[in-house]
Design a protein around this motif. Structure first.
Motif, PDB file in Angstrom:
ATOM      1  N   UNK A   1     -10.277   1.918  -1.721  1.00  0.00           N
ATOM      2  CA  UNK A   1      -9.978   0.489  -1.581  1.00  0.00           C
ATOM      3  C   UNK A   1     -10.560  -0.052  -0.275  1.00  0.00           C
ATOM      4  N   UNK A   2     -10.438   0.721   0.791  1.00  0.00           N
ATOM      5  CA  UNK A   2     -10.980   0.295   2.079  1.00  0.00           C
ATOM      6  C   UNK A   2     -12.492   0.105   1.984  1.00  0.00           C
ATOM      7  N   UNK A   3     -13.187   1.071   1.391  1.00  0.00           N
ATOM      8  CA  UNK A   3     -14.646   0.971   1.269  1.00  0.00           C
ATOM      9  C   UNK A   3     -15.046  -0.243   0.434  1.00  0.00           C
ATOM     10  N   UNK A   4     -14.355  -0.473  -0.682  1.00  0.00           N
ATOM     11  CA  UNK A   4     -14.688  -1.600  -1.546  1.00  0.00           C
ATOM     12  C   UNK A   4     -14.439  -2.923  -0.819  1.00  0.00           C
ATOM     13  N   UNK A   5     -13.291  -3.047  -0.177  1.00  0.00           N
ATOM     14  CA  UNK A   5     -12.984  -4.286   0.540  1.00  0.00           C
ATOM     15  C   UNK A   5     -13.946  -4.518   1.706  1.00  0.00           C
ATOM     16  N   UNK A   6     -14.351  -3.464   2.384  1.00  0.00           N
ATOM     17  CA  UNK A   6     -15.313  -3.600   3.480  1.00  0.00           C
ATOM     18  C   UNK A   6     -16.656  -4.095   2.942  1.00  0.00           C
TER      19      UNK A   6
ATOM     20  N   UNK B   1       0.794  -1.226   0.000  1.00  0.00           N
ATOM     21  CA  UNK B   1       0.000   0.000   0.000  1.00  0.00           C
ATOM     22  C   UNK B   1       0.828   1.279   0.000  1.00  0.00           C
ATOM     23  N   UNK B   2       2.098   1.178   0.299  1.00  0.00           N
ATOM     24  CA  UNK B   2       2.938   2.371   0.392  1.00  0.00           C
ATOM     25  C   UNK B   2       2.945   3.166  -0.901  1.00  0.00           C
ATOM     26  N   UNK B   3       2.840   4.473  -0.765  1.00  0.00           N
ATOM     27  CA  UNK B   3       2.903   5.358  -1.917  1.00  0.00           C
ATOM     28  C   UNK B   3       1.582   5.581  -2.618  1.00  0.00           C
TER      29      UNK B   3
END
Length: 94
Positions: free
Chosen positions: A77-82, A66-68
């Motif tokens: 990405x967080x919302x989609x994965x959640x 996830x860096x960068x």
């Protein structure tokens, strides 16, 4: 505690008890006397050392993955994965 592990990992109670027994045998956790069906566990010093070593390794991998990336993309990405996780849990529950 067992119920939480069953729910999170989607495994049955006996598998959790077997895993806990193995961790006790390895000296990584100790059981606190409580309900036999839902034991309380505590990390031993060896368990804490192992936990921190694993956590550091995960941190290095996470940084490489996830860096960068821009903050906005990480939030998306967080919302989609959640959402995907929520849907998967609903499917597994039905």
């Amino acid at each position: 505690m067992v119920g939480r592990v069953v729910h999170t990992l989607k495994i049955d109670g006996p598998a959790v008890h077997t895993a806990l027994a193995a961790l006790v045998d390895q000296g990584l956790v100790s059981r606190t006397p409580s309900d036999a069906h839902d034991p309380k566990i505590t990390l031993t010093p060896a368990g804490a050392t192992r936990f921190h070593r694993v956590r550091e390794g995960i941190g290095r991998i996470t940084q490489r993955l996830y860096g960068g990336l821009p903050t906005e993309e990480l939030a998306t990405a967080h919302r989609v994965l959640a959402t995907v996780t929520e849907r998967a849990n609903a499917e597994l529950a039905s």
